[in-house]
Scaffold this active site. Structure first.
Site, PDB file in Angstrom:
ATOM      1  N   GLU A 152       6.537   2.025   1.146  1.00  0.00           N
ATOM      2  CA  GLU A 152       5.985   3.081   1.985  1.00  0.00           C
ATOM      3  C   GLU A 152       6.976   4.205   2.221  1.00  0.00           C
ATOM      4  OE1 GLU A 152       4.761   1.251   5.648  1.00  0.00           O
ATOM      5  OE2 GLU A 152       6.345  -0.248   5.564  1.00  0.00           O
ATOM      6  N   ASP A 178       2.750   5.805   6.032  1.00  0.00           N
ATOM      7  CA  ASP A 178       4.197   6.014   6.043  1.00  0.00           C
ATOM      8  C   ASP A 178       4.666   6.700   4.769  1.00  0.00           C
ATOM      9  OD1 ASP A 178       5.494   4.906   8.514  1.00  0.00           O
ATOM     10  OD2 ASP A 178       4.314   3.170   7.951  1.00  0.00           O
TER      11      ASP A 178
END
Length: 258
Positions: A152, A178
């Site tokens: 992420e 993210d």
């Protein structure tokens, strides 16, 4: 007796698509409702939901045996934390923010008993061994542990091949929110650049022979990821489902006012 078979790990190893949901409402009743809904797997979240070890154990108890396979996400991949969650009976962990092969190697070691890893041996005290009644738990548990790591960030994307090369990493899970934020597109998971990165991670993970997964409420993206070979895909979040249902109910009820 041996460690229980990890049905989730077995399914993704066979390449069977597993559809799941996020469980973040903490209460056992909410977890049981989700477990009875029919999802293949449920993610009990300890990173962003206000869960602790005891509340996660309570939810594991109500999820197990009701059709859905439980996955636990700790707040981080600390070795001591992994040991506690495994002893509590979790067999599949989703670890957030894994950016390098070195991190992945440490996580893989924490998931396994020696000599393959460094997991502390205290099974006689553990729910995982049915409190010592599974005599062969320690010698059979390693093969049932399933490690999923979250990619992420731009660093994770850049280091993806090295992460995929780590023995003991069973799958890579894309965190769109993210990842998008780290790429400069906070709140814009549908930005073309973010979507391209997501699909690249899925494609390369599958090509490496590892399971690929994602959480997305975008049905089109979910279908595209599955078409690319993703095998564990979350399509719902209990908190959002509940809050939307309550807003809809309030709207309908308030509309009855004269």
């Amino acid at each position: 007796m041996a460690a229980p078979v990890n049905a989730f790990k077995a399914a993704i190893t066979r390449g069977e698509v597993q559809i799941g949901a996020w469980v973040g409402l903490v209460g056992v009743d909410a977890a049981e409702v989700s477990a009875r809904a029919g999802f293949d797997w449920l993610l009990i979240d300890g990173e962003h939901a206000p869960n602790d070890l005891q509340s996660i154990i309570a939810q594991l108890r109500v999820v197990e045996g009701r059709g859905s396979q439980p996955i636990v996400r700790p707040v981080s991949g600390e070795t001591w934390m992994i040991k506690q969650y495994l002893d509590a009976g979790a067999q599949t962990l989703l670890i957030p923010m894994v950016d390098s092969a070195e991190q992945a190697e440490a996580l893989a070691a924490a998931m396994r008993y020696p000599p393959q890893g460094i997991r502390g041996v205290g099974a006689a005290l553990a729910r995982a061994s049915h409190y010592g009644s599974l005599a062969d738990y320690v010698t059979t548990a390693n093969e049932q542990m399933c490690l999923l790591v979250q990619a992420e960030s731009r660093a994770a994307h850049a280091n993806l091949d090295a992460i995929l090369g780590v023995e003991g990493v069973d799958g890579v899970f894309v965190g769109p929110a993210d990842l998008g934020a780290d790429m400069g597109f906070a709140g814009q998971d549908d930005a073309p650049q973010v979507r391209a990165a997501i699909l690249d991670i899925i494609t390369r993970t599958v090509a490496a022979g590892k399971a690929a997964g994602i959480l997305t409420l975008d049905a089109d993206l979910a279908r595209e990821c599955i078409a690319l070979g993703a095998t564990f895909v979350a399509t719902a979040i209990d908190t959002l489902s509940f809050s939307q249902a309550m807003r809809d109910a309030a709207t309908a009820g308030l509309a009855l006012k004269p």
